[in-house]
Design a protein around this motif. Structure first.
Motif, short mmCIF file in Angstrom:
data_model
loop_
_atom_site.label_atom_id
_atom_site.label_comp_id
_atom_site.label_asym_id
_atom_site.label_seq_id
_atom_site.Cartn_x
_atom_site.Cartn_y
_atom_site.Cartn_z
N ARG A 164 -1.97 -14.39 27.20
CA ARG A 164 -2.77 -13.71 26.17
C ARG A 164 -4.00 -14.52 25.80
O ARG A 164 -5.09 -13.97 25.58
N ASP A 165 -3.84 -15.84 25.75
CA ASP A 165 -4.98 -16.70 25.44
C ASP A 165 -6.00 -16.65 26.59
O ASP A 165 -7.22 -16.61 26.35
N GLU A 168 -8.42 -13.91 26.41
CA GLU A 168 -9.46 -14.02 25.38
C GLU A 168 -10.75 -14.60 25.94
O GLU A 168 -11.79 -14.55 25.29
N HIS A 169 -10.68 -15.18 27.13
CA HIS A 169 -11.85 -15.80 27.75
C HIS A 169 -12.45 -14.81 28.75
O HIS A 169 -11.78 -14.36 29.68
N ARG A 173 -10.67 -13.10 32.09
CA ARG A 173 -10.28 -11.71 31.93
C ARG A 173 -10.92 -10.82 32.99
O ARG A 173 -10.27 -9.97 33.60
#
Length: 262
Positions: A164-165, A168-169, A173
């Motif tokens: 998930r982290d 965020e990038h 992604r």
């Protein structure tokens, strides 16, 4: 008769595996053997038999990740991924294998599709998982005549804080978005845990999470060519949208590791 809601968490000794234990123990491990004199957690980590008795199954699951170009990576952070993912697995084996030899037990190394499908901007993670795979393969051959089973789990995208982290990038992604639809799907933790538990029950040499990954193994020689071809087109386009920056260690585990070493 009143209906009672089912618990959301398995009770003591229960779970996906058919084997049930009577007690559960846990602590935050420390894989630095030089700290044993000063840190009770480190001492327990290197003397597990004192608290747990002889092991029958050990799963080496330590994992952190960092994203970004290798040329701008922070050397200490890059090295830390290798230390946790690869050296941590070897430390786990060194500590628990004497007990597994006594019990003729089973050692499961958690690897990743990164072990055979190396991706750009993830050089430390991919190198560590390829090393973990080779480490487990070597152990398997070394311990087969001593009746210790060694398995490797090839785990794909799993719905953890680390993934998930990463999403965020922007660059990570969008790189994942270039994968075929089925290959970029994220799988629930509970499902991956069930596949893993089944492998433990069967003392499997390999476990694929999801199972269709087994079909990718014969294609391993061609994956680097495919990844390079896609990256040659995708990375310049991504760079035009903004700088490709370092992510730092990803997820709650990565943040905890950073805070511990401050």
């Amino acid at each position: 008769m009143a209906k009672h809601p089912k618990p959301t968490e398995p009770s003591q000794g229960e779970g996906a595996s058919r084997f049930k234990g009577s007690k559960q123990h846990g602590w935050s491990p420390d894989v630095d053997e030089t700290k044993q004199q000063d840190n009770p957690s480190a001492h327990r980590s290197f003397h597990p038999k004192e608290a747990l008795g002889a092991p029958s199954v050990v799963i080496a699951n330590a994992g952190v990740a960092v994203g970004g170009p290798f040329t701008t990576s922070v050397p200490a952070t890059w090295r830390r991924v290798i230390e946790v993912n690869l050296i941590g697995s070897s430390v786990t084996g060194r500590v628990f294998l004497p007990g597994l030899l006594a019990s003729h037990g089973y050692f499961l190394q958690i690897a990743s599709t990164a072990a055979f499908g190396s991706a750009p901007l993830m050089s430390a993670y991919c190198a560590s998982k390829a090393g973990a795979e080779s480490f487990a393969q070597s152990l398997r051959a070394e311990l087969a005549h001593q009746h210790v089973g060694v398995g490797i789990a090839y785990v794909h995208w799993t719905d953890t804080d680390m993934i998930r982290d990463a999403d965020e990038h922007r660059v990570l992604r969008e790189l994942r978005a270039h994968m075929p639809p089925g290959a970029r799907r994220t799988y629930p933790v509970q499902q991956v845990a069930a596949w893993t538990a089944r492998a433990v029950d069967r003392r499997s040499a390999t476990v694929y999470a999801p199972p269709w990954l087994r079909l990718v193994q014969p294609l391993r020689p061609f994956l680097p060519l495919a990844v390079t071809a896609v990256s040659r087109l995708a990375l310049p386009r991504l760079a035009q949208k903004g700088p490709v920056e370092q992510t730092g260690l990803l997820g709650d585990g990565g943040q905890a590791d950073q805070e511990m070493r401050r």
